[in-house]
Write an enzyme that holds these catalytic residues in place. Structure first.
Site, PDB file in Angstrom:
ATOM      1  N   ASP A  69      79.310  26.270  10.701  1.00  0.00           N
ATOM      2  CA  ASP A  69      79.852  26.704  11.983  1.00  0.00           C
ATOM      3  C   ASP A  69      81.226  26.061  12.183  1.00  0.00           C
ATOM      4  O   ASP A  69      81.354  24.832  12.195  1.00  0.00           O
ATOM      5  CB  ASP A  69      78.895  26.296  13.116  1.00  0.00           C
ATOM      6  N   THR A 102      84.224  31.481  15.375  1.00  0.00           N
ATOM      7  CA  THR A 102      85.022  30.250  15.447  1.00  0.00           C
ATOM      8  C   THR A 102      85.717  29.943  14.123  1.00  0.00           C
ATOM      9  O   THR A 102      86.781  29.337  14.110  1.00  0.00           O
ATOM     10  CB  THR A 102      84.132  29.061  15.841  1.00  0.00           C
ATOM     11  N   THR A 103      85.116  30.345  13.002  1.00  0.00           N
ATOM     12  CA  THR A 103      85.756  30.122  11.699  1.00  0.00           C
ATOM     13  C   THR A 103      86.888  31.119  11.491  1.00  0.00           C
ATOM     14  O   THR A 103      87.999  30.753  11.083  1.00  0.00           O
ATOM     15  CB  THR A 103      84.714  30.253  10.570  1.00  0.00           C
ATOM     16  N   ASP A 400      74.834  31.101  18.710  1.00  0.00           N
ATOM     17  CA  ASP A 400      75.812  32.134  18.350  1.00  0.00           C
ATOM     18  C   ASP A 400      75.235  33.530  18.557  1.00  0.00           C
ATOM     19  O   ASP A 400      75.903  34.424  19.087  1.00  0.00           O
ATOM     20  CB  ASP A 400      76.249  31.961  16.891  1.00  0.00           C
TER      21      ASP A 400
END
Length: 534
Positions: A69, A102-103, A400
C-alpha cells in the site's frame, strides 16, 4: 570569519550567519527537487498492480510492516528531504480523499517530473511547463468523463460494486480469497450507507483483528464486537433479547474529594462499615434492575464484592469497556450513555437481539458479540490471520475496498483499469498538443508520455516487455477505437478490461491526475532553497 581575543587573551572565531546556510538556486535547485521526488516514485513503482511486489519496513523498535500500500509505505519511511516529504503528503492526500490509488498517484507525479527535467534541459521555462501540464490535465479529465460508463446498481444488484472491490483487492495480500473480502467490504458499506443522501460514514464500521485462524475465517458481524468478556466466569455466556444499561460511572461507593481517615475501634464498627458499603452496591444494582435491564456495560471496573452481587442478582456485566466502544454500542443499540446512577431509566436502555461470548481455539481469549441491534448502522468486521502483520495488511486492504465502494455510491461512473484510462488519455492529449501553437505544446506532449508510466509499470511488474506491450495496446486503441483496452496483467487472454471486470471509480482517476499535476506544478515553481545549517 573573524579572529578575536577575549579579555583573558583566549582566541575565538566569529562566523557570519550566512556561512551557516546552504543554498541552491535556479536550475540546480529544480533538478535536485526532481531527483528527490523521482527517488520516492521509483521505490513505489515496483508495488503497482496485481503483480506488484511487497515492501518490508522495519521500525526503530524492530516492529515489522509488510505491505504494498503506497500510503503505508511512505508513511512508515523516514524521509528527510523536504521535496520527498511533499510526495509523502501527496500519497496521504489521495488516501484521505479517495482511499485507493495511493501508489499510482506518486508514480504519475514522478513520471511528470522526469519528463519536466528533459524540458528544462531544452531551455523551456518552468512556468510554461506548469501551464502546459495544467492544460493537458484538463483535457485528460474531460476525456475521462466522456469515456466513463455510468453503472446501475441497487441493494439487490451489487455485482458491479463487487467487481470494483475485487479490482482494488487484486493487488493485495488477500487476492487468494478476494471474492469473500469484496463481499464483506461491499455489504459493510451498504449496511451503513444513506443512499438517499449518497453519504457513507466509514467510522460506523469497526474493523478488529484477532491473531489465529485462517484468513478465510474473516467475517462480517451485524453489530458490535468488543475485546472483553463477562466480568464473572459463572455469568451466562449468552443473553437473548438484551436490554443494555450503558454506564460511565463505577460500581463503587462515592469517594470524598478530600483526604479522610476512618477509625474503627471494634469489630461491630467494621461490620457496620461493611454493611453500609454493601447497601450502596445493592442500591446501585436495584436501580439498574428496576429499569428492566438484563446486562450492564460499564466503562470502569468494580471490585470482587460488586461482581459477586451482580452475579447473585442475575445481572451479567462487562467492565473496562473503552470510550470509543461505549459510543459505538450506544449508536448500535439505540441506548444512551448514563453518567450517574440517579439518571438510569428505561428509556435510556439499548436493545439488541443477542449478546454472546466468543472463545477462540484452546486459548483463553474471549470476545463479546452484540448482534441484531436496534440500529443496523453499526457494523464490525472481525479479521482473522496467522500473525499480526497479516491482520494489519488485511485491514488496510479492506479499507481500500470499502473506500472504492463508498466512492461508487457517491458517483456511479467508472473507467477501466489495467492502464486503459491512462493510455486513452495519453493519445487524446498528444493529439490536442498538435493543435496548440504556443510553447506549451511541448509540455503537453511530455504529459502524454508521462501518463504511459502507469501501464509501463504494470507491464514490467507482470513480467511483460513494457515498451512492446504498451505500444501494442496504443496501436489497438487507435485502430479499434476502444478505450477499454489495457495491459493483461493476469494473463487472461484478453486485453479488454471490461471483459476482465477490471474497473476503477472515475473520481479516483480524476483525483490522481489533479493531485499529481498540482504537486508537480508546485515543485517546478521552486527555484531557490535556503536551508539553515546545523
Amino acid at each position: 570569519m573573524s579572529l578575536l581575543f577575549d579579555e583573558y587573551g583566549r582566541p575565538f572565531l566569529i562566523l557570519r550567519e550566512q556561512a551557516k546556510k546552504e543554498r541552491l538556486q535556479g536550475i540546480a535547485a529544480q533538478k535536485s527537487h526532481i531527483l528527490a521526488a523521482r527517488s520516492v516514485a521509483n521505490i513505489l513503482k515496483t508495488s503497482l498492480g496485481p503483480r506488484g511486489m511487497d515492501k518490508m519496513l522495519v521500525g526503530q523498535d524492530g516492529e515489522l510492516t509488510i505491505t504494498n500500500d503506497g500510503a503505508t509505505i511512505l508513511d512508515e519511511m523516514q524521509v528527510d528531504n523536504q521535496i520527498a516529504k511533499l510526495m509523502v503528503q501527496l500519497s496521504k492526500s489521495q488516501d484521505d480523499e479517495i482511499g485507493d490509488g495511493t501508489t499510482g498517484v506518486v508514480v504519475l507525479a514522478g513520471a511528470l517530473l522526469e519528463q519536466a527535467e528533459g524540458l528544462l534541459d531544452r531551455g523551456i521555462h518552468p512556468i510554461r511547463i506548469a501551464d502546459g501540464y495544467e492544460m493537458a490535465c484538463n483535457i485528460a479529465i474531460a476525456h475521462l468523463k466522456s469515456v466513463a460508463d455510468k453503472i446501475e446498481w441497487s441493494k439487490d444488484n451489487i455485482e458491479i460494486l463487487l467487481k470494483c472491490a475485487r479490482t482494488s483487492l487484486g493487488s493485495k495480500i488477500v487476492n487468494n480469497c478476494h471474492e469473500q473480502m469484496a463481499q464483506i467490504a461491499v455489504n459493510a458499506v451498504l449496511n451503513i450507507a444513506d443512499l438517499e443522501r449518497k453519504d457513507v460514514n466509514l467510522e460506523h464500521i469497526k474493523v478488529i483483528g484477532k491473531v489465529g485462524g485462517l484468513m478465510e475465517e474473516t467475517c462480517l458481524v451485524n453489530g458490535i464486537v468488543i475485546d472483553k468478556d463477562f466480568s464473572h466466569p459463572q455469568m451466562p455466556k449468552e443473553v437473548k433479547d438484551a436490554k443494555l444499561c450503558i454506564l460511565t460511572c463505577p460500581f463503587e461507593p462515592p469517594k470524598p474529594k478530600t483526604k479522610n481517615n476512618i477509625n474503627l475501634k471494634s469489630v461491630a464498627d467494621y461490620h457496620k462499615l461493611q454493611e453500609l458499603e454493601r447497601s450502596y452496591f445493592l442500591d446501585m444494582v436495584k436501580k439498574v434492575k428496576d429499569t428492566g435491564a438484563n446486562i450492564v456495560i460499564c466503562q470502569w471496573g468494580f471490585d470482587d464484592e460488586a461482581n459477586h452481587l451482580l452475579l447473585s442478582n442475575h445481572l451479567p456485566a462487562v467492565r473496562w469497556v473503552g470510550g470509543v466502544e461505549m459510543e459505538l454500542i450506544a449508536i448500535a443499540t439505540g441506548g444512551r450513555i448514563v453518567p450517574r446512577f440517579q439518571e438510569v431509566s428505561t428509556e435510556k436502555l439499548g436493545k439488541a437481539g443477542v449478546v454472546r461470548e466468543l472463545s477462540f481455539g484452546t486459548s483463553k481469549d474471549r470476545m463479546l458479540v452484540i448482534e441484531n441491534c436496534a440500529n443496523s448502522k453499526a457494523i464490525t468486521v472481525l479479521v482473522r490471520g496467522g500473525n499480526k502483520m497479516v491482520i494489519e495488511e488485511i485491514k488496510r486492504s479492506l479499507h481500500d475496498a470499502m473506500c472504492v465502494t463508498r466512492n461508487l455510491i457517491r458517483d456511479s461512473r467508472i473507467v477501466y483499469g489495467g492502464g486503459a484510462a491512462e493510455i486513452t488519455c495519453s493519445l487524446v492529449v498528444g493529439q490536442a498538443a498538435d493543435k496548440v501553437s504556443t510553447i506549451e505544446q511541448y509540455a503537453m506532449r511530455s504529459f502524454a508520455d508521462a501518463l504511459e508510466a502507469i501501464p509501463m509499470a504494470l507491464a514490467e511488474n507482470s513480467g511483460l516487455a513494457p515498451i512492446e506491450a504498451v505500444s501494442a495496446i496504443k496501436s489497438r486503441q487507435i485502430s479499434e477505437n476502444n478505450p477499454r483496452l489495457g495491459i493483461d496483467c493476469n494473463d487472461k487472454g484478453t486485453s479488454d478490461m471490461k471483459e476482465q471486470n477490471v474497473c476503477d471509480p472515475l473520481i479516483s482517476k480524476i483525483q490522481q491526475l489533479l493531485l499529481a499535476t498540482q504537486v508537480v506544478k508546485m515543485i517546478l515553481k521552486i527555484d531557490d532553497v535556503i536551508k539553515q545549517g546545523e
